[in-house]
Motif scaffolding. Structure first.
Motif, PDB file in Angstrom:
ATOM      1  N   TYR A   4       0.915  -1.349  -0.051  1.00 57.57           N
ATOM      2  CA  TYR A   4      -0.039  -0.447   0.106  1.00 57.57           C
ATOM      3  C   TYR A   4       0.896   1.260   0.227  1.00 57.57           C
ATOM      4  N   SER A   5       0.514   2.551  -0.586  1.00 57.29           N
ATOM      5  CA  SER A   5       0.826   3.836  -0.853  1.00 57.29           C
ATOM      6  C   SER A   5       0.135   4.848   0.760  1.00 57.29           C
ATOM      7  N   LEU A   6       0.664   4.627   1.198  1.00 56.08           N
ATOM      8  CA  LEU A   6       0.485   5.725   2.122  1.00 56.08           C
ATOM      9  C   LEU A   6       0.839   7.029   2.155  1.00 56.08           C
ATOM     10  N   LEU A   7       0.173   8.222   0.766  1.00 57.38           N
ATOM     11  CA  LEU A   7      -0.053   9.761   0.637  1.00 57.38           C
ATOM     12  C   LEU A   7      -0.350  10.741   0.942  1.00 57.38           C
ATOM     13  N   VAL A   8       0.831  11.069   1.843  1.00 55.19           N
ATOM     14  CA  VAL A   8       0.350  12.534   2.903  1.00 55.19           C
ATOM     15  C   VAL A   8       0.074  13.560   2.105  1.00 55.19           C
ATOM     16  N   ILE A   9      -1.207  14.154   2.359  1.00 55.11           N
ATOM     17  CA  ILE A   9      -1.080  14.938   1.685  1.00 55.11           C
ATOM     18  C   ILE A   9      -2.514  16.624   3.162  1.00 55.11           C
ATOM     19  N   SER A  10      -1.238  17.756   2.198  1.00 49.82           N
ATOM     20  CA  SER A  10      -1.451  18.759   3.471  1.00 49.82           C
ATOM     21  C   SER A  10      -0.996  20.035   2.308  1.00 49.82           C
ATOM     22  N   GLN A  11      -0.948  20.742   3.012  1.00 53.28           N
ATOM     23  CA  GLN A  11      -0.724  22.386   3.069  1.00 53.28           C
ATOM     24  C   GLN A  11       0.590  22.209   3.006  1.00 53.28           C
ATOM     25  N   GLU A  12       1.326  23.117   2.508  1.00 50.04           N
ATOM     26  CA  GLU A  12       2.223  22.794   2.590  1.00 50.04           C
ATOM     27  C   GLU A  12       2.776  23.947   3.815  1.00 50.04           C
ATOM     28  N   SER A  13       3.630  23.847   4.314  1.00 45.20           N
ATOM     29  CA  SER A  13       4.074  25.108   6.107  1.00 45.20           C
ATOM     30  C   SER A  13       4.638  25.724   5.370  1.00 45.20           C
ATOM     31  N   GLY A  14       4.662  26.073   3.987  1.00 42.87           N
ATOM     32  CA  GLY A  14       4.930  28.192   4.611  1.00 42.87           C
ATOM     33  C   GLY A  14       3.393  28.276   3.998  1.00 42.87           C
ATOM     34  N   ASP A  15       1.865  27.313   3.738  1.00 41.25           N
ATOM     35  CA  ASP A  15       1.085  27.984   2.858  1.00 41.25           C
ATOM     36  C   ASP A  15       0.369  28.019   4.432  1.00 41.25           C
ATOM     37  N   ALA A  16       0.484  26.835   5.680  1.00 40.26           N
ATOM     38  CA  ALA A  16       0.286  26.455   6.793  1.00 40.26           C
ATOM     39  C   ALA A  16       0.354  27.691   7.777  1.00 40.26           C
ATOM     40  N   GLY A  17       1.233  28.617   7.627  1.00 40.29           N
ATOM     41  CA  GLY A  17       1.754  29.134   8.707  1.00 40.29           C
ATOM     42  C   GLY A  17       2.358  28.472   9.517  1.00 40.29           C
ATOM     43  N   ILE A  18       3.518  27.296   9.153  1.00 35.38           N
ATOM     44  CA  ILE A  18       3.598  26.638  10.136  1.00 35.38           C
ATOM     45  C   ILE A  18       5.180  26.936  10.725  1.00 35.38           C
ATOM     46  N   THR A  19       5.559  27.271  12.157  1.00 39.13           N
ATOM     47  CA  THR A  19       6.736  27.978  12.804  1.00 39.13           C
ATOM     48  C   THR A  19       7.799  26.649  12.636  1.00 39.13           C
ATOM     49  N   GLU A  20       9.116  26.693  13.252  1.00 38.05           N
ATOM     50  CA  GLU A  20      10.315  26.630  13.050  1.00 38.05           C
ATOM     51  C   GLU A  20       9.972  25.532  14.071  1.00 38.05           C
ATOM     52  N   GLU A  21       9.312  26.145  15.481  1.00 37.84           N
ATOM     53  CA  GLU A  21       9.414  25.010  16.470  1.00 37.84           C
ATOM     54  C   GLU A  21       8.061  23.539  16.072  1.00 37.84           C
ATOM     55  N   ASP A  22       7.084  24.547  15.595  1.00 39.24           N
ATOM     56  CA  ASP A  22       6.014  23.466  14.771  1.00 39.24           C
ATOM     57  C   ASP A  22       7.091  22.396  13.809  1.00 39.24           C
ATOM     58  N   MET A  23       8.360  22.907  12.964  1.00 37.72           N
ATOM     59  CA  MET A  23       8.614  22.193  12.501  1.00 37.72           C
ATOM     60  C   MET A  23       9.382  21.617  12.811  1.00 37.72           C
ATOM     61  N   GLU A  24       9.575  21.651  14.088  1.00 37.68           N
ATOM     62  CA  GLU A  24      10.980  21.071  15.333  1.00 37.68           C
ATOM     63  C   GLU A  24      10.082  19.327  15.517  1.00 37.68           C
ATOM     64  N   TRP A  25       8.656  19.736  15.593  1.00 41.83           N
ATOM     65  CA  TRP A  25       7.712  18.477  15.818  1.00 41.83           C
ATOM     66  C   TRP A  25       8.125  17.827  14.919  1.00 41.83           C
ATOM     67  N   GLY A  26       7.419  17.926  13.583  1.00 40.19           N
ATOM     68  CA  GLY A  26       7.308  17.459  12.701  1.00 40.19           C
ATOM     69  C   GLY A  26       8.129  16.587  12.230  1.00 40.19           C
ATOM     70  N   ARG A  27       9.501  16.998  12.622  1.00 39.83           N
ATOM     71  CA  ARG A  27      10.891  16.084  12.111  1.00 39.83           C
ATOM     72  C   ARG A  27      11.003  15.707  13.426  1.00 39.83           C
ATOM     73  N   ALA A  28      10.772  15.002  14.165  1.00 33.13           N
ATOM     74  CA  ALA A  28      10.298  14.528  15.397  1.00 33.13           C
ATOM     75  C   ALA A  28       9.511  13.193  15.447  1.00 33.13           C
ATOM     76  N   ALA A  29       8.196  13.434  15.134  1.00 35.24           N
ATOM     77  CA  ALA A  29       7.269  12.941  15.126  1.00 35.24           C
ATOM     78  C   ALA A  29       7.413  11.690  13.055  1.00 35.24           C
ATOM     79  N   PHE A  30       7.888  12.564  12.330  1.00 35.10           N
ATOM     80  CA  PHE A  30       7.946  11.675  11.414  1.00 35.10           C
ATOM     81  C   PHE A  30       9.227  10.418  10.986  1.00 35.10           C
ATOM     82  N   ASP A  31       9.905  11.001  12.308  1.00 27.63           N
ATOM     83  CA  ASP A  31      11.611  10.187  12.277  1.00 27.63           C
ATOM     84  C   ASP A  31      10.945   9.013  13.179  1.00 27.63           C
ATOM     85  N   ALA A  32       9.967   8.957  13.894  1.00 26.18           N
ATOM     86  CA  ALA A  32       9.803   8.198  15.097  1.00 26.18           C
ATOM     87  C   ALA A  32       8.459   7.138  14.004  1.00 26.18           C
TER      88      ALA A  32
END
Length: 126
Positions: free
Chosen positions: A3-31
């Protein structure tokens, strides 16, 4: 079954994602990637560059057409893929629900019809 799990969402720049949010995301996707790998179900994973880095290629009227950017202009984009091999759709859906992007976007779960491995096209194991 693959199965392909296709990740569909707004890009970080379009969604107003902060660097702090990006840190959470990097750690979450790594895990998440490590959990898939440890379970022995991960075939591949790709987090894609922003859609602004994409080029769309098509053949129209026998001529090669090259367009900068995506074919469709939408707010939500294909931002990554995880290809997994699991026994059935229920297991694939369970893994999709654990994907960090499910908290802010959507995960499209799509079974593979034909795969190319070891130099040949074949149907994936059921």
């Amino acid at each position: 079954m693959q199965y392909s799990l296709l990740v569909i969402s707004q890009e970080s720049g379009d969604a107003g994602i902060t660097e702090e949010d990006m840190e959470w995301g990097r750690a979450a996707f790594d895990a998440y990637g490590k959990a898939l790998d440890a379970a022995g179900v991960l075939i591949s994973a790709d987090i894609l560059q922003p859609v602004s880095a994409s080029t769309t290629v098509s053949m129209k009227d026998g001529a090669l057409q090259i367009q900068d950017g995506p074919f469709a202009d939408t707010k939500e984009r294909l931002n990554g893929t995880f290809v997994i091999e699991v026994p059935n759709l229920d297991v694939a859906l369970d893994w999709a629900g654990k994907c960090p992007a499910a908290q802010y976007g959507a995960i499209e779960v799509r079974p593979s019809a034909i795969i190319f491995t070891d130099g040949a096209w074949r149907e994936p194991a059921a």
